[in-house]
Design a protein around this motif. Sequence first.
Motif, PDB file in Angstrom:
ATOM      1  N   LEU A   6       0.842  -1.187   0.000  1.00 36.64           N
ATOM      2  CA  LEU A   6       0.000   0.000   0.000  1.00 36.64           C
ATOM      3  C   LEU A   6       0.883   1.245   0.000  1.00 36.64           C
ATOM      4  CD1 LEU A   6      -2.322  -1.290   2.849  1.00 36.64           C
ATOM      5  CD2 LEU A   6      -3.041  -1.005   0.470  1.00 36.64           C
ATOM      6  N   PRO A   7       0.357   2.395  -0.430  1.00 39.91           N
ATOM      7  CA  PRO A   7       1.105   3.641  -0.231  1.00 39.91           C
ATOM      8  C   PRO A   7       1.393   3.847   1.251  1.00 39.91           C
ATOM      9  CG  PRO A   7      -0.750   3.989  -1.714  1.00 39.91           C
ATOM     10  CD  PRO A   7      -0.929   2.620  -1.126  1.00 39.91           C
ATOM     11  N   TYR A   8       2.560   4.372   1.573  1.00 43.10           N
ATOM     12  CA  TYR A   8       2.937   4.484   2.980  1.00 43.10           C
ATOM     13  C   TYR A   8       3.886   5.647   3.186  1.00 43.10           C
ATOM     14  CZ  TYR A   8       7.373   2.268   1.612  1.00 43.10           C
ATOM     15  OH  TYR A   8       8.579   1.980   1.017  1.00 43.10           O
ATOM     16  N   LEU A   9       3.983   6.061   4.435  1.00 48.49           N
ATOM     17  CA  LEU A   9       5.051   6.977   4.833  1.00 48.49           C
ATOM     18  C   LEU A   9       6.000   6.212   5.729  1.00 48.49           C
ATOM     19  CD1 LEU A   9       4.658   7.988   8.051  1.00 48.49           C
ATOM     20  CD2 LEU A   9       2.796   9.298   7.029  1.00 48.49           C
ATOM     21  N   ILE A  10       7.248   6.633   5.727  1.00 42.42           N
ATOM     22  CA  ILE A  10       8.271   5.989   6.552  1.00 42.42           C
ATOM     23  C   ILE A  10       9.071   7.072   7.255  1.00 42.42           C
ATOM     24  CG2 ILE A  10       9.837   5.818   4.566  1.00 42.42           C
ATOM     25  CD1 ILE A  10      10.883   3.183   5.848  1.00 42.42           C
ATOM     26  N   ARG A  11       9.289   6.874   8.545  1.00 44.97           N
ATOM     27  CA  ARG A  11       9.999   7.859   9.362  1.00 44.97           C
ATOM     28  C   ARG A  11      10.922   7.137  10.337  1.00 44.97           C
ATOM     29  NH1 ARG A  11       6.376  12.358   9.887  1.00 44.97           N
ATOM     30  NH2 ARG A  11       5.727  12.864   7.765  1.00 44.97           N
ATOM     31  N   GLY A  16      11.724  -2.132  13.578  1.00 41.99           N
ATOM     32  CA  GLY A  16      10.565  -1.851  12.751  1.00 41.99           C
ATOM     33  C   GLY A  16       9.278  -1.723  13.562  1.00 41.99           C
ATOM     34  N   LEU A  17       8.454  -0.762  13.165  1.00 42.47           N
ATOM     35  CA  LEU A  17       7.128  -0.574  13.751  1.00 42.47           C
ATOM     36  C   LEU A  17       6.158  -0.264  12.623  1.00 42.47           C
ATOM     37  CD1 LEU A  17       5.111  -0.226  16.065  1.00 42.47           C
ATOM     38  CD2 LEU A  17       5.917   2.129  16.319  1.00 42.47           C
ATOM     39  N   LEU A  18       5.166  -1.114  12.463  1.00 42.31           N
ATOM     40  CA  LEU A  18       4.131  -0.971  11.446  1.00 42.31           C
ATOM     41  C   LEU A  18       2.864  -0.438  12.096  1.00 42.31           C
ATOM     42  CD1 LEU A  18       3.163  -1.577   8.502  1.00 42.31           C
ATOM     43  CD2 LEU A  18       2.675  -3.916   9.286  1.00 42.31           C
ATOM     44  N   LEU A  19       2.258   0.593  11.499  1.00 44.43           N
ATOM     45  CA  LEU A  19       1.064   1.222  12.066  1.00 44.43           C
ATOM     46  C   LEU A  19      -0.161   0.918  11.210  1.00 44.43           C
ATOM     47  CD1 LEU A  19       2.496   4.759  12.974  1.00 44.43           C
ATOM     48  CD2 LEU A  19       2.454   2.677  14.375  1.00 44.43           C
ATOM     49  N   ALA A  75       5.150  -3.405   4.812  1.00 39.30           N
ATOM     50  CA  ALA A  75       6.300  -3.344   5.711  1.00 39.30           C
ATOM     51  C   ALA A  75       7.513  -4.021   5.090  1.00 39.30           C
ATOM     52  CB  ALA A  75       5.948  -3.997   7.044  1.00 39.30           C
ATOM     53  N   VAL A  76       7.299  -5.170   4.460  1.00 38.06           N
ATOM     54  CA  VAL A  76       8.402  -5.898   3.830  1.00 38.06           C
ATOM     55  C   VAL A  76       8.977  -5.092   2.668  1.00 38.06           C
ATOM     56  CG1 VAL A  76       9.019  -7.994   2.571  1.00 38.06           C
ATOM     57  CG2 VAL A  76       7.512  -8.135   4.576  1.00 38.06           C
ATOM     58  N   ALA A  77       8.089  -4.485   1.872  1.00 36.70           N
ATOM     59  CA  ALA A  77       8.551  -3.661   0.755  1.00 36.70           C
ATOM     60  C   ALA A  77       9.343  -2.455   1.235  1.00 36.70           C
ATOM     61  CB  ALA A  77       7.354  -3.199  -0.074  1.00 36.70           C
ATOM     62  N   ALA A  78       9.032  -1.979   2.451  1.00 34.62           N
ATOM     63  CA  ALA A  78       9.749  -0.835   3.029  1.00 34.62           C
ATOM     64  C   ALA A  78      11.063  -1.242   3.682  1.00 34.62           C
ATOM     65  CB  ALA A  78       8.861  -0.133   4.045  1.00 34.62           C
ATOM     66  N   GLU A  82      11.122  -8.065  10.209  1.00 32.34           N
ATOM     67  CA  GLU A  82      10.368  -8.313  11.439  1.00 32.34           C
ATOM     68  C   GLU A  82      10.003  -6.968  12.039  1.00 32.34           C
ATOM     69  OE1 GLU A  82      12.427 -12.487  12.941  1.00 32.34           O
ATOM     70  OE2 GLU A  82      13.038 -10.597  13.839  1.00 32.34           O
ATOM     71  N   PHE A  83       8.885  -6.923  12.758  1.00 32.60           N
ATOM     72  CA  PHE A  83       8.402  -5.636  13.239  1.00 32.60           C
ATOM     73  C   PHE A  83       7.318  -5.834  14.284  1.00 32.60           C
ATOM     74  CE2 PHE A  83       6.884  -6.908   9.052  1.00 32.60           C
ATOM     75  CZ  PHE A  83       5.541  -7.161   9.292  1.00 32.60           C
ATOM     76  N   ALA A  84       7.130  -4.803  15.068  1.00 32.97           N
ATOM     77  CA  ALA A  84       5.944  -4.699  15.914  1.00 32.97           C
ATOM     78  C   ALA A  84       4.835  -4.055  15.099  1.00 32.97           C
ATOM     79  CB  ALA A  84       6.252  -3.855  17.151  1.00 32.97           C
ATOM     80  N   ILE A  85       3.601  -4.300  15.511  1.00 33.71           N
ATOM     81  CA  ILE A  85       2.459  -3.625  14.886  1.00 33.71           C
ATOM     82  C   ILE A  85       1.664  -2.929  15.979  1.00 33.71           C
ATOM     83  CG2 ILE A  85       0.402  -3.785  13.451  1.00 33.71           C
ATOM     84  CD1 ILE A  85       1.340  -6.336  12.304  1.00 33.71           C
ATOM     85  N   ALA A  86       1.328  -1.665  15.735  1.00 33.84           N
ATOM     86  CA  ALA A  86       0.377  -0.943  16.579  1.00 33.84           C
ATOM     87  C   ALA A  86      -0.847  -0.638  15.734  1.00 33.84           C
ATOM     88  CB  ALA A  86       0.989   0.351  17.111  1.00 33.84           C
ATOM     89  N   GLY A  87      -2.008  -1.074  16.201  1.00 38.10           N
ATOM     90  CA  GLY A  87      -3.251  -0.860  15.471  1.00 38.10           C
ATOM     91  C   GLY A  87      -4.215  -0.018  16.277  1.00 38.10           C
ATOM     92  N   TYR A  88      -4.963   0.812  15.578  1.00 37.71           N
ATOM     93  CA  TYR A  88      -5.945   1.706  16.201  1.00 37.71           C
ATOM     94  C   TYR A  88      -7.314   1.442  15.608  1.00 37.71           C
ATOM     95  CZ  TYR A  88      -8.594   6.080  16.771  1.00 37.71           C
ATOM     96  OH  TYR A  88      -9.567   7.000  17.025  1.00 37.71           O
TER      97      TYR A  88
END
Length: 254
Positions: A6-11, A16-19, A75-78, A82-88
Motif C-alpha cells: 500500500l502507499p505508505y510513509l516511513i519515518r 521496525g514498527l508498522l502502524l 512493511a516488507v517492501a519498506a 520483522e516488526f511490531a504492529i500498533a493498530g488503532y
Amino acid sequence: MTDAPLPYLIRGSGPGLLLAHGAGGGAVSNWTPILDGLAEHFTVVAPDYPGSGDSPRATEPLQLESLADDLVATAVAAGLDEFAIAGYSLGTAVATTAAVRHPDRVRRLALIAGLTHADPWLSQAIRTWQVLFDGDPVPLGHFSLLMAASPDALAEGVTDELAATVGNSLAPGAPEQFDLVSRVDIRPLLPRVTAPTLVLATGQDSLTQPHFSRALAEGIPDAKLVELAAGHNVFIEAGPELLAALLEFLPEPA
C-alpha cells in the motif's frame, strides 16, 4: 488485493514498527500527534488503506485477511523483515489478523481503542455514518465528534464550523472502511495470537467501548491491559500518555 504493498510513509530509524490506522482516517490524520515520538525510537512504516491518503478507493468490498496481508507486504517492501504492529480502532482487527497470519514477522502487538466484532451499538453507528457520508458535512461532523470525543472534550460544545471541518476530513474511502468494520469478527483469532500483546483501552470511548478492550485482553494469551482516560480520539485527548505506554511496551528486552 493479494499481498500488494500500500502507499505508505516511513519515518525514523531503529527496530521496525508498522502502524494500522482506523476506519475513515489515515496514516497522517490518525498517527501525526505521536508519529515523531515513535520515529525517535523506531523505523515507522504507516500505510494508507484503500481510500485513505494517496491510496485509491477500493472497487470491491475490503476483506480483512487481504488487508492484513497487504499491510505486512507494505512493511516488507519498506525493508522491514520483522516488526511490531500498533493498530488503532479498525486497525486493531487488521493488526491482530496480521499477527495470526504472519507470526514469523510480527514481534509485538499493541491494540489501541480496539474492537472484537461489530456489536449492535457499533453497527448502528456505522449505519449512521454511511447515511450521513454523502450529505452535508456539518451533521456528519457533529455525529463523528459525538462518537470520537469523550464527554469532557465535548464539555464546551461544538460549533458548526468545527463540525464541518471534521466532516470534510474523513477519508474518501470511509464508506468501504466502515463497511469492513461492520463485518469484522476476530474473536476466533484471539487465542491464536503468539506475539506479546498490549491492549490500550480508551475508558471514555463511546464508539469502541472499553468492554471490547477487556475482551481482547481476556482472549489473547498473556495480554496486558492498560486503560487511558480518553475517548476514541485518544491521539488528541491523551497523546503523551499513549506514546509513553507504547514506548514502554514495544521495545523488546535486550
